[in-house]
Design a protein around this motif. Structure first.
Motif, PDB file in Angstrom:
ATOM      1  N   ASN A  61      13.860  94.577  42.579  1.00  0.00           N
ATOM      2  CA  ASN A  61      14.946  95.417  43.091  1.00  0.00           C
ATOM      3  C   ASN A  61      15.758  96.049  41.968  1.00  0.00           C
ATOM      4  O   ASN A  61      15.633  95.682  40.796  1.00  0.00           O
ATOM      5  CB  ASN A  61      15.866  94.592  43.995  1.00  0.00           C
ATOM      6  N   LYS A  97      16.660 103.716  46.925  1.00  0.00           N
ATOM      7  CA  LYS A  97      15.832 102.895  46.034  1.00  0.00           C
ATOM      8  C   LYS A  97      16.624 101.790  45.346  1.00  0.00           C
ATOM      9  O   LYS A  97      16.041 100.955  44.643  1.00  0.00           O
ATOM     10  CB  LYS A  97      15.162 103.777  44.973  1.00  0.00           C
ATOM     11  N   LYS A 156      10.940 101.732  40.780  1.00  0.00           N
ATOM     12  CA  LYS A 156      10.933 100.725  41.851  1.00  0.00           C
ATOM     13  C   LYS A 156       9.552 100.083  41.973  1.00  0.00           C
ATOM     14  O   LYS A 156       9.428  98.859  42.103  1.00  0.00           O
ATOM     15  CB  LYS A 156      11.308 101.404  43.169  1.00  0.00           C
TER      16      LYS A 156
END
Length: 235
Positions: A27, A190, A152
């Motif tokens: 993340n 994102k 990502k």
């Protein structure tokens, strides 16, 4: 104070609670503020907290003076150790230096994919088992949503936490009703966590404007001390 106790009592444990266990592997988190408000200090404090927990950190810098980044890490660690009377401070210092790599890039010279390839080479061929990538100086105004999609995917493939600092050109308003600064709107989908630094008269407040799928606008009751440049609990 022992290192284990220092980790347990760190004000950054508040972030872990407020963000459903933190940013998490795969993340992205963003710390945003106007220039000179304290983004780099926050980023280095978060990275230092990761290092104290035994994790490995790659600090990606786009500044012209990477030696300043080393000074940031030294100053933040010294202040933490002094405030908490950390036992075996030199041993802890040497350990976290071994677990930290600083990579410096000239803005605009390499594509995001090329930069990620360099990081991947460091992880795989240099056997540096990174857990967290701290990125300071990425230009969100000239960057793109596609860049973040690439980042990502890289984070997920390698089980990495990414923390970015974002320099804002416009005035940061109180986030309760204003939501995100416009420049971050294209990146919001994102990023799991977005924190705004808001300067007030005697402190710089950390406000959580995105927490995974929520947009809470919560006051974390954390602030950046303008004198020590450490994140601390608000009394």
């Amino acid at each position: 104070m022992l290192k284990s106790e220092l980790i347990k009592k760190s004000p950054l444990r508040v972030l872990d609670t407020s963000e459903h266990g933190g940013v998490g592997k795969g993340n992205i988190g963003i710390i945003a503020a106007r220039k000179g408000v304290g983004k780099t200090a926050c980023l280095v404090h978060i990275a230092t907290d990761q290092l104290l927990q035994g994790n490995h950190v790659i600090h990606v810098s786009f500044t012209e003076r990477p030696d300043h980044i080393i000074s940031w890490y030294e100053d933040i660690f010294t202040e933490i150790a002094r405030r908490r009377s950390l036992e075996h401070a030199m041993e802890v210092h040497d350990e976290i230096v071994r677990n930290r790599i600083i990579m410096n890039f000239t803005p605009g010279r390499l594509s995001i994919q090329q930069i990620l390839d360099r990081i991947g080479t460091m992880i795989q061929k240099a056997d540096f088992n990174a857990d967290c990538i701290a990125v300071d100086g990425y230009d969100f105004y000239s960057g793109s949503k596609e860049d973040f999609e690439t980042i990502k995917a890289f984070a997920k493939d390698n089980g990495l936490r990414f923390w970015f600092s974002a320099s804002l050109r416009d005035t940061v308003k109180a986030p309760a009703n204003e939501k995100l600064p416009a420049v971050l709107a294209g990146y919001e989908s994102k990023a799991e966590v977005i924190i705004l630094l808001e300067p007030e008269e005697k402190r710089i407040r950390l406000n959580l404007v995105k927490d995974h799928r929520r947009s809470p606008g919560d006051d974390l009751h954390l602030s950046l001390d303008p004198k020590t440049l450490l994140i601390s609990d608000e009394e």
